[in-house]
Write a protein that holds these residues in place. Structure first.
Motif, PDB file in Angstrom:
ATOM      1  N   GLY A  13       0.824  -1.212   0.000  1.00  0.00           N
ATOM      2  CA  GLY A  13       0.000   0.000   0.000  1.00  0.00           C
ATOM      3  C   GLY A  13       0.853   1.254   0.000  1.00  0.00           C
ATOM      4  O   GLY A  13       0.608   2.188  -0.778  1.00  0.00           O
ATOM      5  N   ILE A  42       9.388  -4.971  11.704  1.00  0.00           N
ATOM      6  CA  ILE A  42      10.024  -6.163  12.304  1.00  0.00           C
ATOM      7  C   ILE A  42      10.752  -7.017  11.274  1.00  0.00           C
ATOM      8  O   ILE A  42      11.394  -7.994  11.626  1.00  0.00           O
ATOM      9  CB  ILE A  42       8.982  -7.052  13.036  1.00  0.00           C
ATOM     10  N   ASN A  49      15.055  -6.721   5.026  1.00  0.00           N
ATOM     11  CA  ASN A  49      15.672  -7.273   3.812  1.00  0.00           C
ATOM     12  C   ASN A  49      14.805  -6.797   2.632  1.00  0.00           C
ATOM     13  O   ASN A  49      13.872  -7.457   2.216  1.00  0.00           O
ATOM     14  CB  ASN A  49      15.675  -8.803   3.944  1.00  0.00           C
ATOM     15  N   CYS A 131      -8.600   2.379  11.551  1.00  0.00           N
ATOM     16  CA  CYS A 131      -9.740   2.445  10.648  1.00  0.00           C
ATOM     17  C   CYS A 131      -9.841   1.091   9.928  1.00  0.00           C
ATOM     18  O   CYS A 131      -9.093   0.815   8.992  1.00  0.00           O
ATOM     19  CB  CYS A 131      -9.500   3.584   9.658  1.00  0.00           C
ATOM     20  N   SER A 167      -9.972 -10.057   5.840  1.00  0.00           N
ATOM     21  CA  SER A 167      -9.895  -9.164   4.676  1.00  0.00           C
ATOM     22  C   SER A 167     -10.089  -9.937   3.376  1.00  0.00           C
ATOM     23  O   SER A 167     -10.559  -9.373   2.380  1.00  0.00           O
ATOM     24  CB  SER A 167      -8.553  -8.450   4.644  1.00  0.00           C
ATOM     25  N   LYS A 338      12.222 -17.715  12.596  1.00  0.00           N
ATOM     26  CA  LYS A 338      12.472 -16.349  13.107  1.00  0.00           C
ATOM     27  C   LYS A 338      11.200 -15.492  13.099  1.00  0.00           C
ATOM     28  O   LYS A 338      11.231 -14.333  12.655  1.00  0.00           O
ATOM     29  CB  LYS A 338      13.510 -15.647  12.219  1.00  0.00           C
ATOM     30  N   ASP A 339      10.071 -16.045  13.479  1.00  0.00           N
ATOM     31  CA  ASP A 339       8.766 -15.342  13.469  1.00  0.00           C
ATOM     32  C   ASP A 339       8.346 -14.892  12.081  1.00  0.00           C
ATOM     33  O   ASP A 339       7.402 -14.127  11.918  1.00  0.00           O
ATOM     34  CB  ASP A 339       8.780 -14.090  14.379  1.00  0.00           C
ATOM     35  N   PHE A 381      12.471 -11.449  -1.324  1.00  0.00           N
ATOM     36  CA  PHE A 381      11.610 -11.620  -2.507  1.00  0.00           C
ATOM     37  C   PHE A 381      10.163 -11.214  -2.246  1.00  0.00           C
ATOM     38  O   PHE A 381       9.481 -10.728  -3.142  1.00  0.00           O
ATOM     39  CB  PHE A 381      11.658 -13.072  -2.991  1.00  0.00           C
ATOM     40  N   PHE A 383       9.028  -8.816  -0.282  1.00  0.00           N
ATOM     41  CA  PHE A 383       8.905  -7.356  -0.424  1.00  0.00           C
ATOM     42  C   PHE A 383       9.031  -6.939  -1.887  1.00  0.00           C
ATOM     43  O   PHE A 383       8.308  -6.052  -2.342  1.00  0.00           O
ATOM     44  CB  PHE A 383       9.976  -6.633   0.407  1.00  0.00           C
TER      45      PHE A 383
HETATM   46  C1  FAD Z   1       8.658 -11.328  11.101  1.00  0.00           C
HETATM   47  C2  FAD Z   1       8.603 -11.155   9.621  1.00  0.00           C
HETATM   48  C3  FAD Z   1       9.754 -10.765   8.961  1.00  0.00           C
HETATM   49  C4  FAD Z   1       9.748 -10.605   7.564  1.00  0.00           C
HETATM   50  N1  FAD Z   1      10.898 -10.204   6.952  1.00  0.00           N
HETATM   51  C5  FAD Z   1      10.899 -10.042   5.613  1.00  0.00           C
HETATM   52  C6  FAD Z   1      12.057  -9.535   4.946  1.00  0.00           C
HETATM   53  O1  FAD Z   1      13.059  -9.173   5.586  1.00  0.00           O
HETATM   54  N2  FAD Z   1      12.029  -9.432   3.571  1.00  0.00           N
HETATM   55  C7  FAD Z   1      10.893  -9.763   2.851  1.00  0.00           C
HETATM   56  O2  FAD Z   1      10.932  -9.643   1.612  1.00  0.00           O
HETATM   57  N3  FAD Z   1       9.770 -10.202   3.450  1.00  0.00           N
HETATM   58  C8  FAD Z   1       9.748 -10.327   4.809  1.00  0.00           C
HETATM   59  N4  FAD Z   1       8.594 -10.758   5.415  1.00  0.00           N
HETATM   60  C9  FAD Z   1       7.366 -10.900   4.598  1.00  0.00           C
HETATM   61  C10 FAD Z   1       6.778  -9.480   4.353  1.00  0.00           C
HETATM   62  O3  FAD Z   1       6.722  -8.785   5.576  1.00  0.00           O
HETATM   63  C11 FAD Z   1       5.388  -9.547   3.724  1.00  0.00           C
HETATM   64  O4  FAD Z   1       5.456 -10.296   2.535  1.00  0.00           O
HETATM   65  C12 FAD Z   1       4.878  -8.128   3.402  1.00  0.00           C
HETATM   66  O5  FAD Z   1       4.818  -7.329   4.572  1.00  0.00           O
HETATM   67  C13 FAD Z   1       3.509  -8.139   2.738  1.00  0.00           C
HETATM   68  O6  FAD Z   1       3.123  -6.796   2.525  1.00  0.00           O
HETATM   69  P1  FAD Z   1       1.602  -6.391   2.313  1.00  0.00           P
HETATM   70  O7  FAD Z   1       1.587  -4.917   2.126  1.00  0.00           O
HETATM   71  O8  FAD Z   1       0.983  -7.252   1.310  1.00  0.00           O
HETATM   72  O9  FAD Z   1       0.915  -6.771   3.694  1.00  0.00           O
HETATM   73  P2  FAD Z   1       1.208  -6.226   5.152  1.00  0.00           P
HETATM   74  O10 FAD Z   1       2.578  -5.694   5.263  1.00  0.00           O
HETATM   75  O11 FAD Z   1       0.764  -7.310   6.059  1.00  0.00           O
HETATM   76  O12 FAD Z   1       0.236  -4.981   5.273  1.00  0.00           O
HETATM   77  C14 FAD Z   1      -1.173  -5.101   5.233  1.00  0.00           C
HETATM   78  C15 FAD Z   1      -1.772  -4.043   6.115  1.00  0.00           C
HETATM   79  O13 FAD Z   1      -3.183  -4.035   5.941  1.00  0.00           O
HETATM   80  C16 FAD Z   1      -3.795  -3.851   7.191  1.00  0.00           C
HETATM   81  N5  FAD Z   1      -5.161  -4.379   7.100  1.00  0.00           N
HETATM   82  C17 FAD Z   1      -5.537  -5.669   6.962  1.00  0.00           C
HETATM   83  N6  FAD Z   1      -6.872  -5.777   6.905  1.00  0.00           N
HETATM   84  C18 FAD Z   1      -7.363  -4.518   7.012  1.00  0.00           C
HETATM   85  C19 FAD Z   1      -8.673  -3.976   7.014  1.00  0.00           C
HETATM   86  N7  FAD Z   1      -9.757  -4.755   6.909  1.00  0.00           N
HETATM   87  N8  FAD Z   1      -8.829  -2.639   7.143  1.00  0.00           N
HETATM   88  C20 FAD Z   1      -7.737  -1.817   7.238  1.00  0.00           C
HETATM   89  N9  FAD Z   1      -6.484  -2.281   7.259  1.00  0.00           N
HETATM   90  C21 FAD Z   1      -6.286  -3.620   7.115  1.00  0.00           C
HETATM   91  C22 FAD Z   1      -2.890  -4.605   8.134  1.00  0.00           C
HETATM   92  O14 FAD Z   1      -3.073  -4.174   9.472  1.00  0.00           O
HETATM   93  C23 FAD Z   1      -1.512  -4.281   7.574  1.00  0.00           C
HETATM   94  O15 FAD Z   1      -0.968  -3.128   8.166  1.00  0.00           O
HETATM   95  C24 FAD Z   1       8.574 -10.899   6.810  1.00  0.00           C
HETATM   96  C25 FAD Z   1       7.410 -11.297   7.479  1.00  0.00           C
HETATM   97  C26 FAD Z   1       7.399 -11.407   8.868  1.00  0.00           C
HETATM   98  C27 FAD Z   1       6.137 -11.812   9.558  1.00  0.00           C
END
Ligand code: FAD
Length: 400
Positions: A13, A42, A49, A131, A167, A338-339, A381, A383
């Motif tokens: 986003g 985190i 990364n 929200c 969602s 690692k969570d 990958f 990200f």
């Molecule tokens: C501990 C951890 C470490 C990681 N480290 C890495 C890394 O180093 N490199 C890497 O490439 N990947 C990493 N990943 C994977 C990476 O974080 C995810 O692939 C990435 O964050 C996905 O992005 P996104 O925007 O799709 O979703 P998200 O980052 O999960 O963002 C989605 C957002 O939408 C919000 N949301 C959801 N539903 C609603 C709703 N109904 N209304 C309003 N808001 C809503 C959520 O609260 C969240 O803030 C890691 C994952 C974890 C858990």
């Protein structure tokens, strides 16, 4: 001005918002939590990364168990080199580590978060936290977005909520098909005498196969307190995420700790035997593994550590080599790496137009990030997919 509503203030986003033309649109991000970009915070153990230094889209897609075909066209338009340039242009240099994982030079995920917050502030993007979107209603050309803090009207929706089941239900109600969610990227729980007391022991290149699934992987391997981890395990867990869920995480694996076939390993052993007949087997360095692991192999092979190499029988050698090159383990469960939990499953890719990440079912509706049935192995990958998809959406909207 037309209104774009981005649902989900995460990686996909924010990257989309940071690339939108603010002169053309009013842009609002709706985020259910009190803070945005929490996963970025985190990520990578707090270092984020950001991407992986792999600049050939054909090579890059090989790291995505789900989405590899679809992402090829996406990466030909925006790939890790573009990500590095994007951050560099904003005075955030990235550094490539030996294994090609790429991090901000600051070693802090906060640098990445600050960059997105600056970009979106400069573009007057409205960010509404706490929200939570509950429902989306299509009304002729527009969308009515119902949240816990009032309704919002949007000309365009960018759906980037990550992989929460709630969602996914919202887009399922709009007609999209959801592929069941299962965990990807996990380590194997194993109880076995060979692994006992050896956590922290690593192998530069090991082979792992799952005979029942007729599949194998190779790469670095690590013994943990609970079983086995490391890139070889994580890769096979991601590629076989769906099959392993069906097996309820109970299955047999075969490990070759030295990635050398049995017959070649036997030749190496015979050579060693000829050249070092008087050495005690316990003190012999026949293969490139730690002394403690070698002695454990001898122990479970029931070979006396003090025995001279010349006196090792053919049967004993076979036992040693089997434990080293064809060791069977029963996996009894999984643990999180690692969570870093990543989910396979999400919105069916057949319903997405990968030229611009738009929904094929809903007009003026775009979808990106982990909410899609796309996931990758560890290494930056996941990200990269978010950045590339978010960028494509922004380009499409900017060019309308
Ligand atoms: C501990 C951890 C470490 C990681 N480290 C890495 C890394 O180093 N490199 C890497 O490439 N990947 C990493 N990943 C994977 C990476 O974080 C995810 O692939 C990435 O964050 C996905 O992005 P996104 O925007 O799709 O979703 P998200 O980052 O999960 O963002 C989605 C957002 O939408 C919000 N949301 C959801 N539903 C609603 C709703 N109904 N209304 C309003 N808001 C809503 C959520 O609260 C969240 O803030 C890691 C994952 C974890 C858990």
């Amino acid at each position: 001005m037309k209104q774009i509503i981005i649902i989900g203030g995460g990686a996909a986003g924010f990257f989309c918002a940071s690339n939108l033309d603010e002169k053309k649109y009013n842009i609002t991000i709706l985020e259910q939590n009190s803070d945005v970009l929490q996963k970025v915070k985190i990520s990578g153990g707090g270092r984020c990364n950001v991407t992986h230094a792999c600049f050939d889209p054909r090579e890059l897609v090989q790291f995505y168990p789900r989405g590899n075909k679809e992402l090829l066209s996406v990466f030909t338009k925006f790939q890790p080199g573009d990500t590095m340039e994007w951050f560099d242009n904003r005075n955030v240099p990235l550094k490539i580590e030996n294994d090609n994982r790429t991090f901000p030079e600051s070693n802090s995920s906060q640098t990445i978060i600050n960059t997105f917050l600056n970009e979106t502030q400069n573009k007057n993007v409205v960010v509404k936290t706490k929200c939570s979107v509950k429902e989306i209603e299509k009304q002729n050309e527009k969308y009515l977005i119902k949240t816990n803090s009032g309704d919002f009207e949007a000309d365009y929706v960018v759906y980037t909520t990550g992989s929460s089941p709630k969602s996914l239900k919202i887009v399922e109600n709009l007609g999209h098909k959801i592929i069941d969610l299962v965990p990807s990227l996990f380590t194997f729980n194993i109880k076995d005498d060979l692994l006992k007391d050896l956590p922290g022991t690593s192998f530069e290149n090991a082979g792992i196969s799952i005979p029942k699934l007729k599949t194998d992987e190779s790469g670095p391997l690590l013994i943990t307190h609970w079983g086995l981890s490391g890139p070889a395990v994580l890769k096979i867990s991601a590629w076989e995420a769906i099959s392993l869920a069906k097996l309820k995480y109970s299955f047999e694996i075969e490990v070759n700790f030295i990635s050398i076939p049995m017959d070649e390993a036997e030749e190496i052993f015979q050579d060693f035997k000829q050249n070092n007949p008087k050495k005690s087997i316990g003190q012999s360095k026949v293969f490139d593994i730690t002394n403690r692991f070698w002695q454990k192999i001898l122990e479970i092979s029931k070979v006396d550590l003090n025995k001279q190499v010349a006196n090792i029988s053919g049967k004993e050698m076979q036992k040693i080599l089997e434990n080293l090159c064809k060791k069977k383990f029963q996996v009894t469960g999984k643990s999180t790496f690692k969570d870093e939990f990543v989910t396979a499953g999400g919105i069916d890719l057949k319903e997405i137009n990968f030229k611009n990440m738009s929904s094929k079912l809903l007009s003026n509706f775009y979808i990106a990030g982990e909410v899609l049935n796309i996931d990758a192995v560890t290494g930056g990958f996941n990200f990269q997919a978010c950045w590339s998809e978010g960028w494509l959406i922004a380009q499409d909207l900017n060019n309308l």
